[in-house]
Motif scaffolding. Structure first.
Motif, mmCIF file in Angstrom:
data_model
loop_
_atom_site.group_PDB
_atom_site.id
_atom_site.type_symbol
_atom_site.label_atom_id
_atom_site.label_comp_id
_atom_site.label_asym_id
_atom_site.label_seq_id
_atom_site.Cartn_x
_atom_site.Cartn_y
_atom_site.Cartn_z
ATOM 1 N N THR A 72 0.782 -1.344 0.125
ATOM 2 C CA THR A 72 -0.095 0.135 0.033
ATOM 3 C C THR A 72 0.896 1.236 0.005
ATOM 4 O OG1 THR A 72 -1.777 -1.202 1.091
ATOM 5 C CG2 THR A 72 -1.668 1.133 1.351
ATOM 6 N N LEU A 73 0.697 2.008 -1.007
ATOM 7 C CA LEU A 73 1.435 3.274 -1.024
ATOM 8 C C LEU A 73 0.312 4.043 -0.930
ATOM 9 C CD1 LEU A 73 4.221 4.523 -3.716
ATOM 10 C CD2 LEU A 73 2.181 5.840 -3.130
ATOM 11 N N ALA A 74 0.606 5.537 -0.046
ATOM 12 C CA ALA A 74 -0.557 6.402 0.098
ATOM 13 C C ALA A 74 0.054 7.752 0.264
ATOM 14 C CB ALA A 74 -1.334 6.216 1.361
ATOM 15 N N PHE A 75 -0.518 8.907 -0.143
ATOM 16 C CA PHE A 75 -0.103 10.158 -0.171
ATOM 17 C C PHE A 75 -1.243 10.799 1.070
ATOM 18 C CE2 PHE A 75 0.843 9.012 -4.332
ATOM 19 C CZ PHE A 75 2.251 9.210 -4.316
ATOM 20 N N VAL A 76 -0.568 11.348 2.062
ATOM 21 C CA VAL A 76 -1.263 12.103 3.139
ATOM 22 C C VAL A 76 -1.139 13.627 3.093
ATOM 23 C CG1 VAL A 76 -1.807 11.975 5.430
ATOM 24 C CG2 VAL A 76 -1.138 9.914 4.336
ATOM 25 N N GLY A 77 -2.133 14.387 2.996
ATOM 26 C CA GLY A 77 -2.151 15.646 3.365
ATOM 27 C C GLY A 77 -2.549 15.762 4.702
ATOM 28 N N ILE A 78 -1.805 16.627 5.469
ATOM 29 C CA ILE A 78 -1.686 16.844 6.840
ATOM 30 C C ILE A 78 -1.835 18.433 7.018
ATOM 31 C CG2 ILE A 78 -0.490 16.770 8.928
ATOM 32 C CD1 ILE A 78 1.461 14.484 7.946
ATOM 33 N N TYR A 79 -3.060 18.728 7.681
ATOM 34 C CA TYR A 79 -3.290 19.837 8.049
ATOM 35 C C TYR A 79 -2.767 20.119 9.616
ATOM 36 C CZ TYR A 79 -7.181 19.837 4.576
ATOM 37 O OH TYR A 79 -7.835 19.812 3.428
ATOM 38 N N LEU A 80 -2.310 21.350 9.790
ATOM 39 C CA LEU A 80 -1.752 21.703 11.236
ATOM 40 C C LEU A 80 -2.685 22.896 11.770
ATOM 41 C CD1 LEU A 80 2.092 22.234 10.023
ATOM 42 C CD2 LEU A 80 1.020 20.020 10.967
ATOM 43 N N ASP A 81 -2.627 22.751 12.925
ATOM 44 C CA ASP A 81 -3.483 23.886 13.699
ATOM 45 C C ASP A 81 -2.719 24.954 13.506
ATOM 46 O OD1 ASP A 81 -1.155 23.224 15.443
ATOM 47 O OD2 ASP A 81 -2.252 22.803 17.346
ATOM 48 N N LYS A 82 -1.318 24.952 13.598
ATOM 49 C CA LYS A 82 -0.550 26.372 13.372
ATOM 50 C C LYS A 82 0.499 25.745 12.408
ATOM 51 C CE LYS A 82 -1.746 28.292 17.751
ATOM 52 N NZ LYS A 82 -1.237 28.170 19.226
ATOM 53 N N ALA A 83 0.673 26.742 11.389
ATOM 54 C CA ALA A 83 1.564 26.474 10.283
ATOM 55 C C ALA A 83 3.072 26.560 10.791
ATOM 56 C CB ALA A 83 1.752 27.329 9.192
ATOM 57 N N ILE A 84 3.326 27.369 11.990
ATOM 58 C CA ILE A 84 4.597 27.509 12.757
ATOM 59 C C ILE A 84 5.157 26.184 13.366
ATOM 60 C CG2 ILE A 84 3.679 28.275 15.089
ATOM 61 C CD1 ILE A 84 6.197 30.392 14.539
ATOM 62 N N ASN A 85 3.981 25.129 13.540
ATOM 63 C CA ASN A 85 4.384 23.966 14.358
ATOM 64 C C ASN A 85 5.052 22.877 12.964
ATOM 65 O OD1 ASN A 85 3.512 24.763 16.393
ATOM 66 N ND2 ASN A 85 1.223 24.006 16.355
ATOM 67 N N TYR A 86 5.287 23.191 11.972
ATOM 68 C CA TYR A 86 5.554 22.401 10.909
ATOM 69 C C TYR A 86 7.043 21.582 11.348
ATOM 70 C CZ TYR A 86 9.238 25.008 8.413
ATOM 71 O OH TYR A 86 10.423 25.526 7.775
ATOM 72 N N GLU A 87 7.750 22.227 11.901
ATOM 73 C CA GLU A 87 9.326 21.745 12.136
ATOM 74 C C GLU A 87 9.116 20.545 13.115
ATOM 75 O OE1 GLU A 87 11.526 24.985 12.968
ATOM 76 O OE2 GLU A 87 12.279 25.508 10.914
#
Length: 156
Positions: A72-87
């Motif tokens: 199974t190969l999947a692509f997952v889009g992740i929504y963050l509560d605050k973009a600053i948390n991406y790191e």
């Protein structure tokens, strides 16, 4: 702030060398030299120049994930509560061996990842228990790949 784009100028011989190596990185240098019509030493010099310019970055063997049981190969889009948390989120994703690519994106999702799983149950566990429990992740959207139609590098 003005950023300059640095492009590398390559000639026809460089292109022939690059095409041979991107088709099969194990092609012997002397075989490439015979096909291109220059010496093996000249091929080595050109490869060093291309590595120094950062056009060539490493070489690697590619594992076939299906042989290892990853179906199974999947692509997952992740929504963050605050973009600053991406790191922080990326730091946690980096620890998951199933995550093979991770992109910080514009548009619908903040982060877009490619993951390999043994099966759909493994995918569901990874999404529900591991990814969605990361602090800062609001929710995810998944796309399962049914079949890969194109797999290539940029053409030279």
């Amino acid at each position: 702030m003005k950023l300059k784009s640095k492009t590398v100028i390559i000639d026809g011989i460089d292109k022939k060398i690059l095409r041979a190596l991107t088709t099969d990185a194990r092609t012997p240098i002397l075989e490439i030299a015979r096909n291109v019509g220059i010496s093996g030493a000249a091929i080595h010099q050109r490869l060093r120049k291309l590595e120094k310019s950062k056009l060539l970055v490493g070489s690697k063997f590619i594992l076939n994930p299906k042989v290892l049981g990853y179906s199974t190969l999947a692509f997952v889009g992740i929504y963050l509560d605050k973009a600053i948390n991406y790191e922080d989120v990326v730091r946690t994703l980096r620890k998951m061996p199933e995550v093979t690519e991770c992109h910080y994106t514009t548009g619908q999702w903040n982060i877009f990842i490619k993951i390999l799983c043994f099966d759909n149950a493994h995918l569901m566990h990874l999404l529900n228990k591991d990814i969605q429990s990361i602090s800062g992740v609001l929710r995810t959207e998944s796309l399962i790949s049914l079949d890969q139609q194109i797999d290539r590098q940029i053409a030279v």
